[in-house]
Design an enzyme around this catalytic site. Structure first.
Site, PDB file in Angstrom:
ATOM      1  N   LYS A 262       0.835  -1.219   0.000  1.00 34.67           N
ATOM      2  CA  LYS A 262       0.000   0.000   0.000  1.00 34.67           C
ATOM      3  C   LYS A 262       0.861   1.257   0.000  1.00 34.67           C
ATOM      4  O   LYS A 262       0.817   2.070   0.935  1.00 34.67           O
ATOM      5  CB  LYS A 262      -0.951   0.031   1.194  1.00 34.67           C
TER       6      LYS A 262
HETATM    7  P1  BMP Z   1      -8.515 -10.904   6.695  1.00 33.39           P
HETATM    8  O1  BMP Z   1      -9.243 -11.822   5.694  1.00 33.39           O
HETATM    9  O2  BMP Z   1      -7.805 -11.672   7.756  1.00 33.39           O
HETATM   10  O3  BMP Z   1      -9.392  -9.798   7.215  1.00 33.39           O
HETATM   11  O4  BMP Z   1      -7.311 -10.203   5.884  1.00 33.39           O
HETATM   12  C1  BMP Z   1      -7.544  -9.271   4.870  1.00 33.39           C
HETATM   13  C2  BMP Z   1      -6.263  -8.809   4.250  1.00 33.39           C
HETATM   14  O5  BMP Z   1      -6.578  -7.913   3.182  1.00 33.39           O
HETATM   15  C3  BMP Z   1      -5.330  -8.068   5.195  1.00 33.39           C
HETATM   16  O6  BMP Z   1      -4.002  -8.365   4.826  1.00 33.39           O
HETATM   17  C4  BMP Z   1      -5.618  -6.605   4.912  1.00 33.39           C
HETATM   18  O7  BMP Z   1      -4.476  -5.799   5.111  1.00 33.39           O
HETATM   19  C5  BMP Z   1      -6.019  -6.628   3.448  1.00 33.39           C
HETATM   20  N1  BMP Z   1      -6.989  -5.588   3.070  1.00 33.39           N
HETATM   21  C6  BMP Z   1      -8.249  -5.523   3.630  1.00 33.39           C
HETATM   22  O8  BMP Z   1      -8.631  -6.347   4.465  1.00 33.39           O
HETATM   23  N2  BMP Z   1      -9.092  -4.500   3.248  1.00 33.39           N
HETATM   24  C7  BMP Z   1      -8.759  -3.569   2.332  1.00 33.39           C
HETATM   25  O9  BMP Z   1      -9.560  -2.704   2.012  1.00 33.39           O
HETATM   26  C8  BMP Z   1      -7.490  -3.669   1.729  1.00 33.39           C
HETATM   27  C9  BMP Z   1      -6.620  -4.694   2.108  1.00 33.39           C
HETATM   28  O10 BMP Z   1      -5.444  -4.803   1.529  1.00 33.39           O
END
Ligand code: BMP
Length: 254
Positions: free
Chosen positions: A91
């Site tokens: 990011k």
């Molecule tokens: P999780 O399924 O455990 O919530 O992980 C989601 C992943 O996607 C994390 O690495 C987070 O940084 C990334 N992410 C997100 O969840 N929402 C966004 O809008 C952008 C992301 O990169």
């Protein structure tokens, strides 16, 4: 009318996006695993289990406490063994001059190993030029929307992200988004916040199911905790893969 991934290949021009679509078709998987763990060994073990089921591995390389360059060498070996690409979720969000150093220098040297990277558009188009100057064939994913509650990606912001993508088609492959943000099928939609559980995490994350994500326009679903916190990550990844791919096939038929 939703276009099949095979048809999308005809309009997607970036080599990395084409490579990703070919993997999706070969493995019948539009699942990206977000391996957000903080130890190298644990990360490699997880990826070794989940690798057969994914088209893309998403890393946050700066959360790995015991990082050494060997880690990315091993991840690249696994990518080759299991046929997936790697997306470093850095990011980027700074001036062009700064991001080009963050991308290519420092201890992570992301430009030497990642297939995809992403960037916030709040900075304006200079961030794209800076990243492109030092890229080694990477595809850039612009963050048009976020899954977090209360995020500031309003309509005007999304529109600016789209315009920046359209102006930089040779580098920009698609968007991080929660729904399809354009009818232009040459861009891929990567949707995070996917989990079987519909409750959030108490820290702003908002989840949808794999089929909801695909129905809203996800080409690739991104799943983190849903897989790495499962007692059987391989079996759970297989389940997410099958649900998301079936949802895609159902959309084609509808
Ligand atoms: P999780 O399924 O455990 O919530 O992980 C989601 C992943 O996607 C994390 O690495 C987070 O940084 C990334 N992410 C997100 O969840 N929402 C966004 O809008 C952008 C992301 O990169």
């Amino acid at each position: 009318m939703v276009k099949s991934f095979s048809d999308r290949l005809k309009c997607v021009s970036h080599p990395k996006a084409q490579e990703l679509i070919n993997i999706i078709l070969r493995k019948k998987s539009n699942l990206c695993f977000s391996a957000d763990v903080t130890e190298s060994q644990k990360l490699l073990e997880l990826v070794d289990k989940v690798g057969p089921h994914i088209c893309l591995l998403k890393t946050h390389i700066d959360i790995v406490s015991d990082f050494t360059p060997d880690l990315v060498t091993e991840l690249r070996k696994l990518a080759k063994k299991y046929d997936f690409l790697i997306f470093e979720d850095r990011k980027f969000a700074d001036l062009g001059n700064t991001v080009q150093k963050q991308f290519s220098e420092g201890i992570y040297k992301i430009s030497s190993w990642a297939d995809f990277i992403n960037a916030h558009v709040v900075v304006g188009p200079g961030i794209i030029t800076g990243l492109k100057n030092v890229a080694h064939n990477q595809g850039l994913i612009l963050i048009a929307q976020m899954s977090a509650a209360g995020n500031l990606c309003h309509q005007a912001y999304i529109k600016e992200a789209l315009m920046m993508a359209e102006d930089n088609r040779s580098f920009v492959c698609g968007f991080i988004c929660t729904e399809s943000v354009t009818s232009d099928e040459s861009f891929l939609n990567f949707v995070p916040g996917v989990n079987f559980s519909s409750s959030g995490d108490g820290l702003g994350q908002q989840f949808v199911s794999p089929s909801q994500a695909v129905q809203k326009g996800a080409d690739v679903i991104i799943v983190g905790r849903g897989i790495y916190q499962s007692s059987n990550p391989a079996a759970t990844a297989k389940e997410y893969k099958e649900l998301a791919y079936t949802a895609y096939l159902n959309l084609l038929e509808s």
